[in-house]
Design a protein around this motif. Sequence first.
Motif, PDB file in Angstrom:
ATOM      1  N   ASP A 112      14.801   3.501 -11.444  1.00  0.00           N
ATOM      2  CA  ASP A 112      13.556   2.732 -11.483  1.00  0.00           C
ATOM      3  C   ASP A 112      13.497   1.736 -10.322  1.00  0.00           C
ATOM      4  N   TYR A 113      14.628   1.121 -10.031  1.00  0.00           N
ATOM      5  CA  TYR A 113      14.672   0.144  -8.948  1.00  0.00           C
ATOM      6  C   TYR A 113      14.359   0.805  -7.611  1.00  0.00           C
ATOM      7  N   SER A 114      14.936   1.976  -7.361  1.00  0.00           N
ATOM      8  CA  SER A 114      14.677   2.668  -6.096  1.00  0.00           C
ATOM      9  C   SER A 114      13.214   3.085  -6.004  1.00  0.00           C
ATOM     10  N   THR A 115      12.618   3.440  -7.138  1.00  0.00           N
ATOM     11  CA  THR A 115      11.200   3.808  -7.151  1.00  0.00           C
ATOM     12  C   THR A 115      10.316   2.610  -6.832  1.00  0.00           C
ATOM     13  N   ILE A 116      10.540   1.504  -7.529  1.00  0.00           N
ATOM     14  CA  ILE A 116       9.692   0.323  -7.362  1.00  0.00           C
ATOM     15  C   ILE A 116       9.871  -0.288  -5.975  1.00  0.00           C
ATOM     16  N   SER A 117      11.113  -0.410  -5.528  1.00  0.00           N
ATOM     17  CA  SER A 117      11.342  -0.987  -4.194  1.00  0.00           C
ATOM     18  C   SER A 117      10.757  -0.088  -3.113  1.00  0.00           C
ATOM     19  N   GLY A 118      10.758   1.228  -3.348  1.00  0.00           N
ATOM     20  CA  GLY A 118      10.125   2.141  -2.408  1.00  0.00           C
ATOM     21  C   GLY A 118       8.629   1.908  -2.304  1.00  0.00           C
ATOM     22  N   TYR A 119       8.001   1.713  -3.453  1.00  0.00           N
ATOM     23  CA  TYR A 119       6.563   1.414  -3.444  1.00  0.00           C
ATOM     24  C   TYR A 119       6.273   0.151  -2.635  1.00  0.00           C
ATOM     25  N   ILE A 120       7.073  -0.881  -2.847  1.00  0.00           N
ATOM     26  CA  ILE A 120       6.858  -2.154  -2.143  1.00  0.00           C
ATOM     27  C   ILE A 120       7.002  -1.963  -0.638  1.00  0.00           C
ATOM     28  N   ALA A 121       8.080  -1.303  -0.223  1.00  0.00           N
ATOM     29  CA  ALA A 121       8.311  -1.083   1.207  1.00  0.00           C
ATOM     30  C   ALA A 121       7.197  -0.256   1.826  1.00  0.00           C
ATOM     31  N   GLY A 122       6.724   0.747   1.086  1.00  0.00           N
ATOM     32  CA  GLY A 122       5.682   1.625   1.611  1.00  0.00           C
ATOM     33  C   GLY A 122       4.373   0.909   1.872  1.00  0.00           C
ATOM     34  N   PHE A 123       3.991   0.035   0.953  1.00  0.00           N
ATOM     35  CA  PHE A 123       2.765  -0.726   1.180  1.00  0.00           C
ATOM     36  C   PHE A 123       2.872  -1.574   2.442  1.00  0.00           C
ATOM     37  N   LEU A 124       4.058  -2.120   2.677  1.00  0.00           N
ATOM     38  CA  LEU A 124       4.245  -2.969   3.850  1.00  0.00           C
ATOM     39  C   LEU A 124       4.183  -2.160   5.146  1.00  0.00           C
ATOM     40  N   TYR A 125       4.950  -1.068   5.234  1.00  0.00           N
ATOM     41  CA  TYR A 125       4.946  -0.357   6.518  1.00  0.00           C
ATOM     42  C   TYR A 125       3.718   0.537   6.664  1.00  0.00           C
ATOM     43  N   GLY A 126       3.079   0.931   5.552  1.00  0.00           N
ATOM     44  CA  GLY A 126       1.822   1.662   5.663  1.00  0.00           C
ATOM     45  C   GLY A 126       0.751   0.795   6.307  1.00  0.00           C
ATOM     46  N   GLY A 127       0.657  -0.444   5.835  1.00  0.00           N
ATOM     47  CA  GLY A 127      -0.288  -1.374   6.440  1.00  0.00           C
ATOM     48  C   GLY A 127       0.049  -1.665   7.892  1.00  0.00           C
ATOM     49  N   PHE A 128       1.351  -1.741   8.191  1.00  0.00           N
ATOM     50  CA  PHE A 128       1.778  -1.999   9.581  1.00  0.00           C
ATOM     51  C   PHE A 128       1.323  -0.876  10.508  1.00  0.00           C
ATOM     52  N   PHE A 129       1.584   0.376  10.109  1.00  0.00           N
ATOM     53  CA  PHE A 129       1.207   1.497  10.969  1.00  0.00           C
ATOM     54  C   PHE A 129      -0.312   1.625  11.099  1.00  0.00           C
ATOM     55  N   TYR A 130      -1.039   1.327  10.025  1.00  0.00           N
ATOM     56  CA  TYR A 130      -2.494   1.400  10.083  1.00  0.00           C
ATOM     57  C   TYR A 130      -3.027   0.409  11.121  1.00  0.00           C
ATOM     58  N   ASP A 131      -2.471  -0.800  11.118  1.00  0.00           N
ATOM     59  CA  ASP A 131      -2.887  -1.808  12.104  1.00  0.00           C
ATOM     60  C   ASP A 131      -2.337  -1.490  13.495  1.00  0.00           C
ATOM     61  N   PHE A 132      -1.110  -1.005  13.548  1.00  0.00           N
ATOM     62  CA  PHE A 132      -0.472  -0.714  14.832  1.00  0.00           C
ATOM     63  C   PHE A 132      -1.269   0.327  15.621  1.00  0.00           C
ATOM     64  N   PHE A 133      -1.744   1.361  14.920  1.00  0.00           N
ATOM     65  CA  PHE A 133      -2.528   2.405  15.570  1.00  0.00           C
ATOM     66  C   PHE A 133      -4.020   2.088  15.606  1.00  0.00           C
ATOM     67  N   ASP A 134      -4.385   0.919  15.060  1.00  0.00           N
ATOM     68  CA  ASP A 134      -5.775   0.444  15.108  1.00  0.00           C
ATOM     69  C   ASP A 134      -6.746   1.531  14.632  1.00  0.00           C
ATOM     70  N   VAL A 135      -6.431   2.088  13.467  1.00  0.00           N
ATOM     71  CA  VAL A 135      -7.201   3.230  12.957  1.00  0.00           C
ATOM     72  C   VAL A 135      -8.663   2.868  12.699  1.00  0.00           C
ATOM     73  N   SER A 136      -8.921   1.662  12.213  1.00  0.00           N
ATOM     74  CA  SER A 136     -10.295   1.267  11.901  1.00  0.00           C
ATOM     75  C   SER A 136     -11.207   1.352  13.117  1.00  0.00           C
ATOM     76  N   ASN A 137     -10.680   1.025  14.300  1.00  0.00           N
ATOM     77  CA  ASN A 137     -11.477   1.032  15.523  1.00  0.00           C
ATOM     78  C   ASN A 137     -11.271   2.276  16.378  1.00  0.00           C
ATOM     79  N   ASN A 138     -10.232   3.035  16.073  1.00  0.00           N
ATOM     80  CA  ASN A 138      -9.951   4.246  16.845  1.00  0.00           C
ATOM     81  C   ASN A 138      -9.456   5.329  15.886  1.00  0.00           C
ATOM     82  N   LEU A 139     -10.404   5.993  15.238  1.00  0.00           N
ATOM     83  CA  LEU A 139     -10.079   6.936  14.171  1.00  0.00           C
ATOM     84  C   LEU A 139      -9.234   8.111  14.655  1.00  0.00           C
ATOM     85  N   SER A 140      -9.302   8.400  15.951  1.00  0.00           N
ATOM     86  CA  SER A 140      -8.515   9.521  16.477  1.00  0.00           C
ATOM     87  C   SER A 140      -7.020   9.282  16.348  1.00  0.00           C
TER      88      SER A 140
END
Length: 414
Positions: free
Chosen positions: A139-167
Amino acid sequence: MKKIRSYTLSLVALYVATFLLRSSFSATLLVFGRYLNVIGKDPLEIAIIDISYSISEMLTAAYFGVLSDKIGRKPVMLYGTLLAGMTVAIIPISNSTIWLLTIHAIVGLGAAAKVSSTLALISDCAPPDQRGRLMGFYDYSTISGYIAGFLYGGFFYDFFDVSNNLSNIIYCFLSISAPLFIAAITILLLVVEYGTRRERAEIESISSIKDLKLVWQNEKLRNLLPLWLCITTLFGMASTFGPVISEEAGVSGLQTGLLFAAAGTAFGLLQPIWGHISDKIGRVKVLIIGVLSLTGLITLIPITLIAFPNIRSLMDIPLPILALIGILVVGVGALPPAALASVVDETPEDKRGPVMGVYSMMLGLGDTLGGLVGGFFVKALGWIGLIYFAALLVAIAMISTSKYAIKSLIHKIK
């Protein structure tokens, strides 16, 4: 001694692979939702596309559990993880609703294969006096994975500036699929199985209906099933509507993110502890602690909101009430590891695959019910409807736990 070390290494590898898988999936959840909004999908389309994952996982988890009994745990989890990685990577090659729904459902197939076989292998490796603790680490590995994923998912979304450059969305999805391929390599190199091949080789065919019928014949497992479904549904409801409620209340996005991360981290860290406690004092006692804490939490939250209608942040909640909420959250953390360990206790060794598949299926069903049924309650009654829905789930959980406790007590007396 060598076999014990191999089991230990396999367990660690399973936890690492689970962490990577869940982190990639939560990153996908964050990026996928924003992506669907950017390409102009309407709310109904987004809802249908989103739940295709959980429905797919729910409907196939039991099958993959049985399949792992027949051909082995490792092949099922390895190919399931690879399937998930490949499908996440190619999500954005088309904006068609049919494509997005289908590909998201295939990701759910990969998740079902990985989770069912992982739980079955942990059950194989776990001695009775350590099951709670080992399930707690899962359970701990599952929950901590979810937490980490939200953090780096948001990072990559901003890093690649998807909102302004959908390509750039393809690079974003490729980045968040990488942990799944790392998880597959971890499984391939480090996971081993002993002592179960012979039994599985004797299985003539995969018969989910036959095996599930045998599961349902176990009265104590039937009593645990509603409890587990209530737990997963409450989690599904919280993950779906928590961010929306915080926005409605005027709580900042940063504070909301930090709150979810802090709660998830604390909750995850407690899983092995509660699992260990259930090994020492008994599953029933820990389940009762969890259900009573959940009842208190569901009762306290609406009372607090009514008594303090101007709450806009955590700082607006009186410290004694905030402390009590924290204590109750700690108590609620007792439910997942104790419930899973209880399931393993009541499961015959040769039926662990299908049983773990059924309980993995409840994860998908809980996510689906939490969003859809919770949405109906909100539409009919407003946000207070979520409290009524949660209260109904808590009542079912209390009845389920009571029946299981009574049956366990009768068994001990006999």
